[in-house]
Design a protein around this motif. Structure first.
Motif, PDB file in Angstrom:
ATOM      1  N   ASN A   6       0.776  -1.355  -0.092  1.00  0.00           N
ATOM      2  CA  ASN A   6      -0.267  -0.065  -0.087  1.00  0.00           C
ATOM      3  C   ASN A   6       0.992   1.312  -0.082  1.00  0.00           C
ATOM      4  O   ASN A   6       1.041   1.545   0.766  1.00  0.00           O
ATOM      5  CB  ASN A   6      -0.722  -0.539   1.791  1.00  0.00           C
ATOM      6  N   LYS A   7       0.922   1.896  -1.144  1.00  0.00           N
ATOM      7  CA  LYS A   7       1.706   3.574  -0.959  1.00  0.00           C
ATOM      8  C   LYS A   7       0.975   4.266  -0.470  1.00  0.00           C
ATOM      9  O   LYS A   7       1.874   5.606  -0.400  1.00  0.00           O
ATOM     10  CB  LYS A   7       2.561   3.298  -2.641  1.00  0.00           C
ATOM     11  N   ARG A   8      -0.121   4.131  -0.527  1.00  0.00           N
ATOM     12  CA  ARG A   8      -0.692   5.807  -1.025  1.00  0.00           C
ATOM     13  C   ARG A   8      -0.863   6.045   0.987  1.00  0.00           C
ATOM     14  O   ARG A   8      -1.122   6.885   1.465  1.00  0.00           O
ATOM     15  CB  ARG A   8      -2.039   5.761  -1.202  1.00  0.00           C
ATOM     16  N   GLN A  49       1.933  -1.247   4.293  1.00  0.00           N
ATOM     17  CA  GLN A  49       2.124   0.059   4.454  1.00  0.00           C
ATOM     18  C   GLN A  49       3.269   0.314   4.192  1.00  0.00           C
ATOM     19  O   GLN A  49       3.818   0.391   5.585  1.00  0.00           O
ATOM     20  CB  GLN A  49       0.927   0.183   5.578  1.00  0.00           C
ATOM     21  N   ILE A  50       3.117   0.944   3.078  1.00  0.00           N
ATOM     22  CA  ILE A  50       4.296   1.922   3.716  1.00  0.00           C
ATOM     23  C   ILE A  50       4.680   2.792   4.784  1.00  0.00           C
ATOM     24  O   ILE A  50       4.053   3.774   5.060  1.00  0.00           O
ATOM     25  CB  ILE A  50       4.540   3.183   1.800  1.00  0.00           C
ATOM     26  N   ILE A  51       6.146   3.294   4.738  1.00  0.00           N
ATOM     27  CA  ILE A  51       6.154   4.084   6.162  1.00  0.00           C
ATOM     28  C   ILE A  51       7.430   4.928   5.953  1.00  0.00           C
ATOM     29  O   ILE A  51       8.471   3.780   5.701  1.00  0.00           O
ATOM     30  CB  ILE A  51       6.492   2.701   7.571  1.00  0.00           C
ATOM     31  N   SER A  52       7.431   5.886   5.414  1.00  0.00           N
ATOM     32  CA  SER A  52       8.829   7.111   5.041  1.00  0.00           C
ATOM     33  C   SER A  52       9.243   6.798   6.247  1.00  0.00           C
ATOM     34  O   SER A  52       9.104   7.709   7.727  1.00  0.00           O
ATOM     35  CB  SER A  52       8.501   8.145   4.334  1.00  0.00           C
ATOM     36  N   GLU A  53      10.565   7.127   6.112  1.00  0.00           N
ATOM     37  CA  GLU A  53      11.206   8.191   7.515  1.00  0.00           C
ATOM     38  C   GLU A  53      11.342   9.435   7.232  1.00  0.00           C
ATOM     39  O   GLU A  53      11.175   9.445   8.316  1.00  0.00           O
ATOM     40  CB  GLU A  53      13.426   7.563   6.886  1.00  0.00           C
ATOM     41  N   ASN A  88      10.574   1.336   2.623  1.00  0.00           N
ATOM     42  CA  ASN A  88      10.652   1.342   3.628  1.00  0.00           C
ATOM     43  C   ASN A  88       8.685   0.532   3.588  1.00  0.00           C
ATOM     44  O   ASN A  88       8.300   1.326   4.182  1.00  0.00           O
ATOM     45  CB  ASN A  88      10.140   1.580   5.434  1.00  0.00           C
ATOM     46  N   TYR A  89       8.669  -0.747   4.341  1.00  0.00           N
ATOM     47  CA  TYR A  89       7.250  -1.167   4.721  1.00  0.00           C
ATOM     48  C   TYR A  89       6.795  -2.093   5.985  1.00  0.00           C
ATOM     49  O   TYR A  89       7.533  -2.761   6.200  1.00  0.00           O
ATOM     50  CB  TYR A  89       6.781  -2.222   3.423  1.00  0.00           C
ATOM     51  N   VAL A  90       5.980  -2.063   6.283  1.00  0.00           N
ATOM     52  CA  VAL A  90       5.023  -2.790   7.074  1.00  0.00           C
ATOM     53  C   VAL A  90       5.319  -3.814   7.258  1.00  0.00           C
ATOM     54  O   VAL A  90       4.783  -4.533   6.011  1.00  0.00           O
ATOM     55  CB  VAL A  90       3.606  -1.863   8.658  1.00  0.00           C
ATOM     56  N   PRO A 238      -6.488 -11.632   2.752  1.00  0.00           N
ATOM     57  CA  PRO A 238      -5.752 -11.956   2.846  1.00  0.00           C
ATOM     58  C   PRO A 238      -4.037 -11.031   2.603  1.00  0.00           C
ATOM     59  O   PRO A 238      -3.319 -11.358   2.277  1.00  0.00           O
ATOM     60  CB  PRO A 238      -6.055 -12.935   1.616  1.00  0.00           C
ATOM     61  N   GLU A 239      -5.157 -10.007   2.119  1.00  0.00           N
ATOM     62  CA  GLU A 239      -3.665  -8.961   1.771  1.00  0.00           C
ATOM     63  C   GLU A 239      -2.817  -8.737   2.613  1.00  0.00           C
ATOM     64  O   GLU A 239      -1.773  -8.299   2.795  1.00  0.00           O
ATOM     65  CB  GLU A 239      -4.385  -7.330   1.441  1.00  0.00           C
ATOM     66  N   TYR A 240      -3.241  -9.388   4.062  1.00  0.00           N
ATOM     67  CA  TYR A 240      -2.344  -8.782   5.467  1.00  0.00           C
ATOM     68  C   TYR A 240      -1.144  -9.892   5.888  1.00  0.00           C
ATOM     69  O   TYR A 240      -0.266  -9.779   5.751  1.00  0.00           O
ATOM     70  CB  TYR A 240      -2.877  -8.896   6.494  1.00  0.00           C
TER      71      TYR A 240
END
Length: 244
Positions: A6-8, A49-53, A88-90, A238-240
């Motif tokens: 999930n980039k958004r 989920q994406i997680i940005s520094e 970085n992603y969770v 299932p996406e998790y």
């Protein structure tokens, strides 16, 4: 890892309880890592989920160095993954890790129950567990399950501590960490919570009466519910999960 990431989604959507002001008297990286870990385990930050520094630094008012240190710690804990040129992603939930942790935990907690059937409880432990079970019942009666996970943790750790070997509770806590996000997925399922609370009462009664056969059976039955929950959420969300 599943490539459907999930980039958004934005970290700025974190609930305020996860975004506390940095205490200048303590290492900033440690505080940021603890806050993000809590958000990940409670599913405020979703698997994939994406997680940005940069976003995290802005969110906590921190410079790049402590944020990078926090991300390194989270990466070492398996809570985030870094993909070259993508960010970085969770981390997603790992079915193999969950099943392995559940096997280790069940083996140890059955042994704990057997030992306590022989040893019995001290008066202080009896009082602690009875109070815990009463609070669990209050949660079931109220229909609000948010506080149940802490009571669940404390019940199992009280049993482990009663054996008298500190390393046992440390191992249980470590293995349980692989299951925490799965548990938070079911925090609003009051029927499931009621079953767990009843399991706890039955396990305690069996141990207190010294019935090893019943205690073994009840602990295994109780911890098997994790597999049922896993199967349910693999179908529903299932996406998790990793593509395993």
């Amino acid at each position: 890892m599943n490539k459907k990431l999930n980039k958004r989604a934005k970290v700025v959507l974190l609930p305020q309880r996860h975004v506390q002001k940095i205490d200048p008297q303590r290492p900033a990286a440690e505080q940021i890592a603890a806050s993000l870990k809590s958000a990940i385990l409670e599913m405020s930050l979703k698997p994939g989920q994406i997680i940005s520094e940069t976003e995290v630094g802005n969110l906590y008012g921190a410079s790049r160095t402590p944020v990078r240190e926090a991300f390194t710690w989270l990466r070492d804990q398996g809570l985030i993954v870094t993909l070259p040129s993508r960010g970085n992603y969770v981390s997603k939930l790992s079915i193999s890790q969950i099943e392995g942790a559940q096997f280790a935990r069940a083996s140890l907690e059955v042994a704990v129950a057997e030992r306590l059937c022989e040893k019995g409880f001290s008066p202080d432990t009896l009082h602690e567990i009875e109070a815990n079970l009463a609070l669990q019942q209050e949660v079931v009666t109220s229909g609000i399950g948010a506080g149940f996970t802490t009571l669940d943790d404390n019940f199992h750790l009280a049993l482990a501590d009663a054996v008298g070997h500190p390393r046992i509770s440390d191992i249980i806590q470590r293995e349980k960490s692989y299951l925490d996000r799965l548990r938070f997925l079911s925090v609003n399922n009051m029927a499931h919570i009621a079953e767990l609370a009843e399991d706890h009462r039955n396990i305690f009664d069996a141990i207190r009466s010294g019935d090893k056969t019943a205690a073994r059976r009840l602990v295994r039955q109780h911890l098997h519910r994790v597999r049922e929950t896993l199967s349910q959420f693999c179908i529903e969300q299932p996406e998790y999960f990793d593509d395993e």
